[in-house]
Design a protein around this motif. Structure first.
Motif, short mmCIF file in Angstrom:
data_model
loop_
_atom_site.label_atom_id
_atom_site.label_comp_id
_atom_site.label_asym_id
_atom_site.label_seq_id
_atom_site.Cartn_x
_atom_site.Cartn_y
_atom_site.Cartn_z
N THR A 193 19.51 58.97 119.56
CA THR A 193 18.25 59.19 120.28
C THR A 193 17.07 58.57 119.52
O THR A 193 16.19 57.95 120.12
CB THR A 193 18.02 60.71 120.48
OG1 THR A 193 19.20 61.25 121.07
CG2 THR A 193 16.84 60.98 121.39
N TYR B 208 13.69 68.71 119.80
CA TYR B 208 13.76 69.31 121.14
C TYR B 208 12.57 70.19 121.48
O TYR B 208 11.93 70.80 120.62
CB TYR B 208 15.03 70.14 121.29
CG TYR B 208 16.27 69.29 121.31
CD1 TYR B 208 16.51 68.40 122.35
CD2 TYR B 208 17.22 69.37 120.29
CE1 TYR B 208 17.65 67.61 122.38
CE2 TYR B 208 18.35 68.58 120.31
CZ TYR B 208 18.56 67.70 121.36
OH TYR B 208 19.68 66.92 121.38
N ALA C 246 31.97 72.16 121.84
CA ALA C 246 30.84 71.53 122.53
C ALA C 246 31.16 70.06 122.75
O ALA C 246 31.34 69.29 121.81
CB ALA C 246 29.56 71.66 121.70
N GLU D 269 19.50 58.48 127.86
CA GLU D 269 18.13 58.95 127.63
C GLU D 269 17.24 58.47 128.78
O GLU D 269 17.40 57.36 129.27
CB GLU D 269 17.56 58.36 126.31
CG GLU D 269 18.49 58.40 125.10
CD GLU D 269 18.74 59.78 124.51
OE1 GLU D 269 18.02 60.73 124.88
OE2 GLU D 269 19.68 59.92 123.69
N GLU E 236 30.49 65.58 107.62
CA GLU E 236 30.79 66.99 107.88
C GLU E 236 32.19 67.29 107.36
O GLU E 236 32.95 66.37 107.05
CB GLU E 236 30.74 67.27 109.38
CG GLU E 236 29.36 67.11 109.98
CD GLU E 236 29.28 67.67 111.38
OE1 GLU E 236 29.08 68.88 111.51
OE2 GLU E 236 29.41 66.88 112.33
N GLU F 169 23.18 59.78 114.91
CA GLU F 169 22.97 60.00 116.35
C GLU F 169 22.14 58.83 116.84
O GLU F 169 21.72 57.99 116.03
CB GLU F 169 22.25 61.32 116.59
CG GLU F 169 20.87 61.41 115.98
CD GLU F 169 19.76 61.30 117.01
OE1 GLU F 169 19.80 62.05 118.00
OE2 GLU F 169 18.86 60.46 116.84
N ARG G 37 20.01 74.39 119.47
CA ARG G 37 20.33 73.03 119.03
C ARG G 37 19.88 72.75 117.59
O ARG G 37 18.96 73.37 117.09
CB ARG G 37 19.73 71.97 119.97
CG ARG G 37 19.96 72.26 121.44
CD ARG G 37 21.19 71.62 122.02
NE ARG G 37 21.23 70.19 121.82
CZ ARG G 37 22.23 69.56 121.23
NH1 ARG G 37 23.26 70.23 120.76
NH2 ARG G 37 22.22 68.26 121.11
N TYR H 132 34.85 64.84 113.08
CA TYR H 132 35.16 63.70 112.23
C TYR H 132 33.90 63.20 111.56
O TYR H 132 32.80 63.57 111.93
CB TYR H 132 35.78 62.57 113.08
CG TYR H 132 36.90 63.07 113.94
CD1 TYR H 132 38.17 63.27 113.40
CD2 TYR H 132 36.69 63.42 115.27
CE1 TYR H 132 39.20 63.79 114.16
CE2 TYR H 132 37.72 63.93 116.05
CZ TYR H 132 38.96 64.12 115.49
OH TYR H 132 39.97 64.64 116.24
P1 HAM Z 1 24.50 66.64 118.92
O1 HAM Z 1 24.62 67.99 119.51
O2 HAM Z 1 24.25 66.55 117.48
O3 HAM Z 1 23.33 65.92 119.72
O4 HAM Z 1 25.80 65.80 119.26
C1 HAM Z 1 26.24 65.66 120.60
C2 HAM Z 1 27.74 65.80 120.67
O5 HAM Z 1 28.38 64.89 119.75
C3 HAM Z 1 28.27 67.17 120.26
O6 HAM Z 1 28.19 68.08 121.32
C4 HAM Z 1 29.72 66.83 119.91
O7 HAM Z 1 30.49 66.77 121.11
C5 HAM Z 1 29.61 65.45 119.33
N1 HAM Z 1 29.67 65.51 117.86
C6 HAM Z 1 28.68 65.78 117.00
N2 HAM Z 1 29.13 65.76 115.72
C7 HAM Z 1 30.44 65.43 115.78
C8 HAM Z 1 31.47 65.25 114.80
N3 HAM Z 1 31.25 65.34 113.49
N4 HAM Z 1 32.72 64.95 115.24
C9 HAM Z 1 32.98 64.81 116.56
N5 HAM Z 1 32.05 64.98 117.51
C10 HAM Z 1 30.79 65.29 117.15
C11 HAM Z 1 22.91 64.64 119.49
O8 HAM Z 1 23.50 63.85 118.80
C12 HAM Z 1 21.68 64.26 120.29
N6 HAM Z 1 21.29 62.88 119.92
C13 HAM Z 1 21.95 64.38 121.78
C14 HAM Z 1 20.77 64.01 122.61
C15 HAM Z 1 20.53 62.84 123.22
N7 HAM Z 1 19.72 64.79 122.84
C16 HAM Z 1 18.85 64.15 123.58
N8 HAM Z 1 19.33 62.96 123.83
#
Ligand code: HAM
Length: 469
Positions: free
Chosen positions: A134, A314, A331, A181, A165, A132, A309, A172
């Protein structure tokens, strides 16, 4: 059989993309580009600037920011030891750079410094592909002293993220996020609401269907620990009715039990104490104000007290957005407030809030609802025949491309029938026919493929004519 012969018969291995990764091909990439272009445009109207971040960072950064006990850090990161820089190579470089004399001066005068440098360089560093962004944005905020800039600093990013995953539809191992941010300044509820308004505006522009926003507040350092203890106590009372994952989480992270999708646990979870009833005064007021600010912006939401989450940073506002046509991985965006994260990474006390959109899922949803663009054919196919026409064809292609038309110029001469067939297969709108007659007379033939009509145009008229049609 000798070795050479054996090698000859061996079939070369055919490689395939690694499980959980994939190639994005045209015409689908046109949709990806449109989505990203819209993000650039919409985010700019909210005063956000783009930040481009490294794909890998020290493993410790994610362990600290996202949390060592989270699924992401404990089992999903691609981590490797960055090969240590070679000690000998380092000495040799010093020798080259300083000359022999300089080198002995360096070693004699700074033995401690040399030892330290060698130590720093030869220690193996663990690095991870980013799961990610952030954490990276906060790292960059600190590293570049962005607290000196006018606050808050508003940044957005897009690019690949990596999590090991179990792959399935919409999930994916290499996936793409578009995130934003807001760092520094205040934690005014209007900031939370504006960030959410920005994602919703973006989805609206893309005509994403079935968009649903859920929000929650998970409290702060004052009230959450007390609530977590209460939750743990209540969970212990019903422990035997819970599955193994939830049982484990009673110890590690009771909040995550609220996330459970296990059918048999749902009735039990619904009876658990709710964080909304246990927020401290400041958090409760903040949450109420965020909701008022969302109403002011006509952003529709649903409250979901179970939205906790899966990342540790958070506090207070959390939110998730789902969209149509995605199945169980629905999501399409997740985010929330993370005051204190910058401090945790060694920076000054800093407020923060943001979100990340799963671009793969966004694209999937747009495709399912028929918002994907159809394959774009060429504008003009140049059917040239005879050596005389070659130079004219090259010139015509250059002029047409300069004017912005998509042009196919066959590299070798073709028979007329074959050329027309090719033009058709490529979905060309027009065929420009250049044979001996056309070249000598300067009157070119333009054929419209949809109705088969033909007309004569001069070289000078061509572009103006095409623009008219
Ligand atoms: P997260 O909920 O882990 O948050 O990921 C955000 C979005 O990334 C998810 O809602 C989903 O749409 C997408 N996503 C996550 N994992 C996968 C995957 N394996 N394959 C496809 N799509 C995926 C974050 O990453 C935080 N950094 C968000 C954030 C930014 N919070 C504060 N600032």
């Amino acid at each position: 059989m000798n070795e050479g012969a054996a090698k000859k018969e061996e079939k070369p291995r055919r490689f395939q993309a690694i499980r959980g990764t994939r190639d994005l091909l045209p015409p689908e990439t046109a949709l990806w580009n449109r989505v990203e272009q819209t993000a650039h445009e919409v985010f700019a109207t909210f005063g956000f600037g783009e930040i481009r971040l490294p794909i890998f960072e020290p493993t410790d950064l994610f362990a600290r920011a996202v949390g060592g006990d989270t699924d992401i850090v404990s089992k999903e990161m691609y981590t490797f030891a960055d090969p240590a820089e070679n000690y000998l190579e380092y000495i040799q470089r010093q020798l080259r750079e300083l000359g022999h004399e300089g080198y002995s001066k360096f070693t004699n005068e700074n033995p401690e410094k040399l030892r330290q440098e060698i130590h720093d360089r030869s220690e193996v560093m663990l690095v991870s592909l980013r799961p990610e962004a952030t954490a990276s944005v906060c790292r960059a905020y600190i590293e570049h002293g962005m607290q000196q800039l006018p606050q808050p600093v508003k940044l957005y990013y897009m690019g690949p993220m990596f999590r090991r995953e179990r792959p399935q539809k919409g999930r994916y191992r290499q996936f793409y996020q578009i995130g934003a941010e807001v760092l520094g300044g205040s934690d005014a509820p209007a900031i939370d609401a504006e960030v959410i308004e920005m994602v919703m505006t973006f989805f609206d522009q893309l005509e994403l269907q079935g968009v649903q926003l859920e929000i929650n507040s998970i409290g702060d350092r004052n009230c959450r620990p007390k609530y977590v203890e209460l939750l743990r106590a209540e969970l212990l009372k019903v422990k035997d009715s819970l599955g193994p994952d939830s049982q484990r989480r009673i110890e590690t992270n009771p909040l995550r039990v609220l996330d459970s999708k296990v059918k048999e646990e749902q009735a039990i979870i619904e009876k658990l104490p709710r964080i909304g009833d246990h927020l401290c005064k400041e958090c409760a007021e903040h949450y109420a104000a965020v909701k008022r600010e969302l109403d002011l912006r006509a952003v529709k939401y649903r409250e979901n007290w179970r939205l906790v989450r899966g990342l540790d940073y958070y506090m207070r506002t959390t939110f998730e957005i789902t969209a149509q046509g995605l199945g169980s991985q629905d999501a399409v965006c997740g985010g929330g407030r993370y005051d204190g994260l910058v401090e945790l990474l060694g920076g000054p006390p800093t407020k923060g809030i943001g979100f990340a959109i799963g671009e793969d899922r966004l694209i999937l949803s747009l495709q399912e609802s028929g918002k994907a663009p159809v394959a774009q054919g060429r504008d003009v196919y140049i059917a040239w025949m005879g050596e005389n026409a070659r130079a004219t064809a090259v010139r015509a292609a250059r002029e047409l491309r300069k004017a912005g038309f998509s042009v196919e110029l066959p590299p070798v001469e073709q028979k007329f029938g074959k050329a027309l067939g090719q033009a058709d297969k490529l979905g060309a709108k027009y065929t420009l026919i250049l044979g001996d007659n056309e070249v000598t007379s300067g009157e070119w033939t333009l054929k419209t493929l949809a109705d088969g009509t033909q007309r004569k145009v001069s070289e000078q008229q061509l572009i103006a004519e095409l623009k008219k049609m």
